[in-house]
Scaffold this motif. Structure first.
Motif, mmCIF file in Angstrom:
data_model
loop_
_atom_site.group_PDB
_atom_site.id
_atom_site.type_symbol
_atom_site.label_atom_id
_atom_site.label_comp_id
_atom_site.label_asym_id
_atom_site.label_seq_id
_atom_site.Cartn_x
_atom_site.Cartn_y
_atom_site.Cartn_z
ATOM 1 N N ARG A 85 0.742 -1.144 -0.133
ATOM 2 C CA ARG A 85 0.056 -0.145 -0.050
ATOM 3 C C ARG A 85 0.923 1.182 0.095
ATOM 4 O O ARG A 85 1.915 1.204 0.767
ATOM 5 C CB ARG A 85 -0.922 0.035 1.312
ATOM 6 C CG ARG A 85 -2.062 -1.150 1.372
ATOM 7 C CD ARG A 85 -2.866 -0.978 2.399
ATOM 8 N NE ARG A 85 -3.357 0.483 2.677
ATOM 9 C CZ ARG A 85 -4.347 0.699 2.439
ATOM 10 N NH1 ARG A 85 -5.231 -0.087 1.987
ATOM 11 N NH2 ARG A 85 -4.938 2.036 2.776
ATOM 12 N N PRO A 86 0.489 2.209 -0.596
ATOM 13 C CA PRO A 86 1.244 3.496 -0.458
ATOM 14 C C PRO A 86 1.375 4.176 0.826
ATOM 15 O O PRO A 86 0.388 3.964 1.501
ATOM 16 C CB PRO A 86 0.408 4.423 -1.633
ATOM 17 C CG PRO A 86 -0.915 3.743 -1.890
ATOM 18 C CD PRO A 86 -0.703 2.595 -1.372
ATOM 19 N N LYS A 87 2.420 4.665 0.942
ATOM 20 C CA LYS A 87 2.620 5.351 2.589
ATOM 21 C C LYS A 87 2.407 6.752 2.496
ATOM 22 O O LYS A 87 3.003 7.391 1.280
ATOM 23 C CB LYS A 87 4.093 4.764 3.097
ATOM 24 C CG LYS A 87 4.094 3.398 3.254
ATOM 25 C CD LYS A 87 5.613 3.147 3.525
ATOM 26 C CE LYS A 87 5.867 1.657 3.927
ATOM 27 N NZ LYS A 87 7.048 1.409 4.428
ATOM 28 N N ALA A 88 1.688 7.295 3.325
ATOM 29 C CA ALA A 88 1.552 8.700 3.353
ATOM 30 C C ALA A 88 1.323 9.227 4.639
ATOM 31 O O ALA A 88 0.988 8.277 5.592
ATOM 32 C CB ALA A 88 0.357 9.247 2.511
ATOM 33 N N GLY A 89 1.493 10.340 5.030
ATOM 34 C CA GLY A 89 1.147 10.982 6.219
ATOM 35 C C GLY A 89 2.297 11.177 6.990
ATOM 36 O O GLY A 89 3.522 10.520 6.851
#
Length: 116
Positions: free
Chosen positions: A109-113
């Motif tokens: 999953r893409p990582k964000a934040g």
């Protein structure tokens, strides 16, 4: 700095006959104002410039041409660099693999934040 020139409609005017018959007066007017519009049947046919104005204009044209040449050289260099990457032997396989994914993400999953 680019030379500011008056609009052609705002220039002092002399008709072609006056230029022919009163050349000295026309020269004096050019020296005073920097340029004179020469008319033929009330239409501006040409503009007579003093030598200093002409020299400034030619220097500015050379400067602008040089700047344009530098910009084009930089763009050509960047294009050649990108083309060189595309000419690598494994690029075809990488592009085909990219198209085969059809926009789907891999298992991660893409990582964000901030927490990632």
């Amino acid at each position: 700095m680019i030379t500011e020139l008056p609009d052609i409609q705002d220039l002092p005017r002399q008709n072609a006959s006056q230029v022919k018959n009163k050349w000295g007066e026309v020269l004096r007017q050019v020296r005073q104002s920097g340029s004179v519009a020469i008319t033929n049947h009330s239409t501006v046919d040409m503009v007579l410039l003093d030598a200093d104005t002409y020299q400034r204009l030619t220097e500015e044209i050379h400067m602008l041409n040089s700047r344009d040449r530098n910009v084009l050289d930089e763009l050509a260099h960047r294009f050649e660099a990108r083309l060189e990457v595309l000419e690598q032997p494994d690029v075809r396989q990488k592009v085909e693999a990219l198209f085969e994914t059809k926009g789907k993400l891999d298992a991660h999953r893409p990582k964000a934040g901030v927490s990632f």
